[in-house]
Design a protein around this motif. Structure first.
Motif, PDB file in Angstrom:
ATOM      1  N   LYS A   6       0.828  -1.197   0.000  1.00  0.00           N
ATOM      2  CA  LYS A   6       0.000   0.000   0.000  1.00  0.00           C
ATOM      3  C   LYS A   6       0.871   1.259   0.000  1.00  0.00           C
ATOM      4  CE  LYS A   6      -3.884   2.160   0.001  1.00  0.00           C
ATOM      5  NZ  LYS A   6      -4.734   2.111  -1.204  1.00  0.00           N
ATOM      6  N   ILE A   7       1.946   1.235   0.759  1.00  0.00           N
ATOM      7  CA  ILE A   7       2.862   2.388   0.795  1.00  0.00           C
ATOM      8  C   ILE A   7       3.525   2.573  -0.565  1.00  0.00           C
ATOM      9  CG2 ILE A   7       5.008   3.262   1.803  1.00  0.00           C
ATOM     10  CD1 ILE A   7       4.101   1.882   4.430  1.00  0.00           C
ATOM     11  N   SER A  45       2.279   1.733  -3.443  1.00  0.00           N
ATOM     12  CA  SER A  45       1.254   2.268  -4.329  1.00  0.00           C
ATOM     13  C   SER A  45       1.042   3.759  -4.064  1.00  0.00           C
ATOM     14  CB  SER A  45      -0.056   1.511  -4.119  1.00  0.00           C
ATOM     15  OG  SER A  45      -1.101   2.070  -4.877  1.00  0.00           O
ATOM     16  N   TYR A  46       1.041   4.143  -2.799  1.00  0.00           N
ATOM     17  CA  TYR A  46       0.848   5.559  -2.442  1.00  0.00           C
ATOM     18  C   TYR A  46       1.966   6.422  -3.019  1.00  0.00           C
ATOM     19  CZ  TYR A  46       0.351   9.743   0.451  1.00  0.00           C
ATOM     20  OH  TYR A  46       0.202  11.034   0.880  1.00  0.00           O
ATOM     21  N   LYS A 100       1.867   9.380  -6.314  1.00  0.00           N
ATOM     22  CA  LYS A 100       2.228  10.779  -6.157  1.00  0.00           C
ATOM     23  C   LYS A 100       2.648  11.361  -7.508  1.00  0.00           C
ATOM     24  CE  LYS A 100       2.062  12.065  -1.743  1.00  0.00           C
ATOM     25  NZ  LYS A 100       1.369  13.293  -1.293  1.00  0.00           N
TER      26      LYS A 100
END
Length: 534
Positions: free
Chosen positions: A251-252, A254-255, A259
């Protein structure tokens, strides 16, 4: 059946999870069912690993659900106190036997997998019903969905089982729900709301037919595991922490990626022979890219005077509400500017097209209006007028109709229970007329209860005298991929299909999803989610 069916329930408390409460509410409200007893066997909850208990507290604070399957409700709101009795765990089955003597009980429903079913089948006319969360070949899990989610599986499943009076273990119905890429409770919430309709529907079928339709036979050795609970999965802290780390690390990643990028639905086409049944990759398809302030999805083709018109969902991000637009598309890839042809106060998508009696109709997705609406074309391709609601007071998506042997078969995905996903269950209805509100439900509805193949993905098409249904796989996430499924049986009583090809979004590193397929002659169209630089 002439007489009511008589049921006794067994649980470990009178304060029930919300999904069980609403399941019981459906059953208690059925005039053909009599609830005779609700037995409470107060046994302690299993001791969950510390890491899971801590993470569960975190999720309860962070993830809130409008319809929470785990919210607590008191069974006394449904069942009179004189039918509710507490029984000590020791020798409980002999006490139940004494309580049910001469009561002619058809079913016992065991609501708690921690309560052994040893000898319970001897007290009933038909069998003991219960839920089994997880794959049938895997050990019993006290925490629905935890094993599958932490193993990064695309779906979790629940089975409605029956231990018959003859001690035969049978699978009555199975449902599969997708996994949330962040929340464990979110995944399980969806699964349990979907599962809450399994038992009421199967009891309705039993009332009509005095029998059950079994999904698959089970080995006799499995019966001992279920009755004696000799095979229970107990996760340790290390397994849970490793699974959570992998989930949140992804998830990190993907985050950080998004950006610099954003996801956009685009259209893709090819203007030469393409056989989707062979599972060929769409790597040679041409891209039609919308402006960056919107996306285009759900393409449907209509050919008139040798000109291809493509109808699709257009959604402008700042409006966050879809409408239906159309373009003309040439074989060389040139296309006209999109023209909005249908816009409402509520979201529109999936512009399914069908001809009937010399007229052209469109059935767009209108779930936000709780309707299935049909529109008539009065000036092709730009003017459409509302014809009627085919169904009212329904949450349905991606309605697709097949005309076969002078009968119309409606395939649509319905959310029967608030809180459940609209991707999980496919329903069929039939009518002798297209413009009708008298659509008869298929005897086996929902004909599919599986997030990996329930939701429609385009026109049902004919090839070499056989019919094929495109279906979305929403297991990994909504609209991840699509499959083509051959319709083997379609009658009022039965429906069968089997998968013949599967198109995954793996032909381009920037393509993340694809969930619609339509074709006319040599023109094939799909949509896709593309990762695009901001």
């Amino acid at each position: 059946m002439k007489n009511k069916i008589r049921i006794a329930f067994i649980g470990n408390k009178t304060i029930l999870d919300n999904w069980i409460f609403y399941m019981l509410k459906d059953i208690v409200g059925n005039p053909q069912i009599e609830v005779v007893n609700f037995f409470v066997i107060p046994i302690p909850e299993p001791e969950y690993p510390f890491s899971y208990r801590l993470y569960d507290l975190f999720e309860k604070r962070v993830f809130k659900f409008k319809f929470d399957a785990f919210e607590k409700k008191d069974v006394h709101k449904l069942i009179p106190s004189n039918k509710i009795s507490t029984i000590h765990k020791q020798h409980y089955f002999t006490k139940i036997k004494h309580s049910l003597k001469n009561k002619n009980i058809d079913f016992i429903v065991n609501l708690d997998c921690n309560i052994s079913m040893h000898s319970l089948e001897n007290f009933v006319n038909v069998g003991v019903l219960f839920f089994y969360h997880g794959a049938l070949n895997a050990p019993i899990s006290h925490i629905a969905g935890l094993r599958e989610i932490l193993n990064s599986q695309d779906f979790i499943e629940t089975h409605l089982m029956m231990l018959s009076k003859e001690s035969h273990l049978k699978t009555l119905k199975t449902t599969k729900a997708g996994t949330d890429n962040v929340s464990i409770r979110g995944s399980v919430n969806d699964l349990l709301w979907t599962a809450s309709r399994l038992l009421p529907r199967e009891l309705d079928r039993f009332i009509l037919n005095s029998t059950f339709k079994y999904v698959q036979p089970n080995k006799i050795s499995d019966v001992l595991n279920f009755k004696n609970q000799s095979n229970i999965w107990k996760p340790n802290n290390l397994f849970i922490l490793k699974g959570l780390f992998k989930k949140y690390f992804k998830k990190i990643q993907s985050y950080i990626t998004f950006k610099f990028y954003f996801e956009q639905w685009i259209l893709m086409f090819i203007s030469k022979p393409y056989n989707v049944l062979k599972g060929h990759s769409p790597n040679n398809f041409n891209k039609i890219l919308p402006p960056k302030d919107r996306f285009w999805a759900d393409p449907f083709i209509y050919n008139k005077n040798n000109q291809n018109y493509v109808f699709f969902e257009e959604l402008i991000y700042k409006e966050n509400k879809g409408h239906i637009s159309v373009i003309t598309l040439q074989d060389n890839g040139t296309y006209t500017q999109p023209q909005c042809i249908l816009k409402k106060k509520y979201h529109l998508s999936y512009p399914f097209l069908i001809e009937d009696k010399g007229e052209l109709f469109m059935i767009p997705e209108t779930f936000e209006n709780n309707t299935i609406e049909i529109y008539r074309c009065i000036n092709f391709p730009y003017q459409w007028e509302f014809a009627m609601n085919l169904m009212n007071n329904i949450v349905a998506v991606d309605t697709t109709i097949l005309k076969r042997n002078n009968r119309f078969w409606m395939f649509t995905n319905i959310q029967e229970r608030k809180g459940a996903s609209m991707n999980n269950e496919l329903f069929i209805f039939y009518s002798d007329n297209l413009l009708s509100q008298n659509w008869h439900p298929h005897k086996e509805n929902p004909v599919i209860s599986d997030v990996t193949k329930a939701r429609s993905a385009g026109n049902i098409f004919e090839y070499e005298n056989e019919f094929y249904r495109p279906a979305q796989n929403c297991g990994k996430h909504y609209g991840y991929s699509f499959s083509i499924n051959k319709i083997v049986t379609l009658t009022e009583e039965d429906y069968k299909e089997h998968e013949v090809s599967n198109t995954l979004p793996n032909w381009d590193k920037n393509i993340l999803s694809t969930h619609t397929f339509n074709q006319f002659n040599d023109l094939a169209l799909i949509d896709a989610v593309m990762k695009i630089k901001k």
